[in-house]
Design a protein around this motif. Structure first.
Motif, PDB file in Angstrom:
ATOM      1  N   UNK A   9       0.834  -1.208   0.000  1.00  0.00           N
ATOM      2  CA  UNK A   9       0.000   0.000   0.000  1.00  0.00           C
ATOM      3  C   UNK A   9       0.868   1.257   0.000  1.00  0.00           C
ATOM      4  N   UNK A  10       1.942   1.253   0.764  1.00  0.00           N
ATOM      5  CA  UNK A  10       2.840   2.409   0.790  1.00  0.00           C
ATOM      6  C   UNK A  10       3.491   2.611  -0.575  1.00  0.00           C
ATOM      7  N   UNK A  31       0.717  17.462   1.453  1.00  0.00           N
ATOM      8  CA  UNK A  31       0.263  16.203   2.042  1.00  0.00           C
ATOM      9  C   UNK A  31      -1.239  16.035   1.856  1.00  0.00           C
ATOM     10  N   UNK A  32      -2.002  17.126   1.989  1.00  0.00           N
ATOM     11  CA  UNK A  32      -3.457  17.028   1.804  1.00  0.00           C
ATOM     12  C   UNK A  32      -3.811  16.501   0.419  1.00  0.00           C
ATOM     13  N   UNK A  37      -5.569  12.201  -3.162  1.00  0.00           N
ATOM     14  CA  UNK A  37      -5.389  11.486  -4.433  1.00  0.00           C
ATOM     15  C   UNK A  37      -5.103   9.998  -4.238  1.00  0.00           C
ATOM     16  N   UNK A  38      -4.465   9.647  -3.138  1.00  0.00           N
ATOM     17  CA  UNK A  38      -4.098   8.242  -2.911  1.00  0.00           C
ATOM     18  C   UNK A  38      -5.122   7.505  -2.047  1.00  0.00           C
ATOM     19  N   UNK A  43      -3.086   9.855   8.972  1.00  0.00           N
ATOM     20  CA  UNK A  43      -2.402   9.050   9.977  1.00  0.00           C
ATOM     21  C   UNK A  43      -1.636   7.901   9.307  1.00  0.00           C
ATOM     22  N   UNK A  44      -2.236   7.278   8.328  1.00  0.00           N
ATOM     23  CA  UNK A  44      -1.573   6.198   7.591  1.00  0.00           C
ATOM     24  C   UNK A  44      -0.377   6.755   6.825  1.00  0.00           C
ATOM     25  N   UNK A  45      -0.560   7.904   6.194  1.00  0.00           N
ATOM     26  CA  UNK A  45       0.535   8.539   5.466  1.00  0.00           C
ATOM     27  C   UNK A  45       1.727   8.776   6.392  1.00  0.00           C
TER      28      UNK A  45
END
Length: 186
Positions: A9-10, A31-32, A37-38, A43-45
């Motif tokens: 996933x990363x 980051x937003x 988009x992803x 938090x996961x990012x």
């Protein structure tokens, strides 16, 4: 950085980030936008990458490794292609605005002051590429200088700049032909 290993996933987030940075730049893509988009939450990012700076660095490392693999396959394993044609292929690969080198090239201009580790990744690729070019040029002419390899790199990068600032006309391959002819035949 030894052996960058990412969860699946990363890695998908990185691939999308590469595309976003390629087309939007390192400062315009935040980051937003990346998480939107992803389709991962912030938090996961941050769990995967810890910061935007680290994310950019990882994106560039992945892009650098992909590009190095392409170049190695082209120059070391393609025995049916002449050295002259390999150099031309290297040139075309690196001057394609939609190609993999454009992101590393862009990083040289956009990350130096704000994302120093990412900048160093791009510079390391340039150094590695210059050595590969030098190796190929030496196969054409044994007394070639390392400066000739740098000139070849600068021709590729000036072709990118020309393509970015022009109406789409590209005369850089004529310059490449002239350079190679002068190199081989003096």
């Amino acid at each position: 950085m030894p052996n960058l290993i990412l969860p699946t996933r990363a890695f998908e987030v990185v691939k999308k980030g590469i595309n976003l940075f390629h087309h939007g730049g390192f400062h315009m893509v935040g980051v937003d936008k990346i998480v939107r988009e992803t389709e991962v939450n912030k938090m996961t990012f941050y769990n995967y990458f810890h910061s935007k700076e680290r994310f950019i660095e990882i994106c560039l490392i992945v892009q650098k490794e992909r590009l190095q693999d392409q170049v190695i396959a082209m120059v070391e394993y393609d025995d049916d292609t002449s050295t002259l044609d390999k150099l031309k292929k290297l040139y075309v690969l690196h001057t394609d605005l939609e190609g993999p080198y454009y992101l590393l090239f862009r990083a040289i201009f956009e990350t130096k002051n704000t994302y120093s580790k990412a900048y160093k990744t791009a510079v390391r690729y340039r150094t590695w590429l210059t050595n590969e070019i030098y190796s190929q040029l030496r196969q054409l002419k044994t007394d070639v200088s390392f400066t000739d390899a740098r000139i070849f790199l600068y021709m590729m990068e000036s072709a990118i700049i020309q393509l970015l600032s022009s109406d789409g006309t590209d005369e850089s391959e004529t310059v490449l032909e002239y350079f190679l002819r002068r190199l081989v035949f003096g």
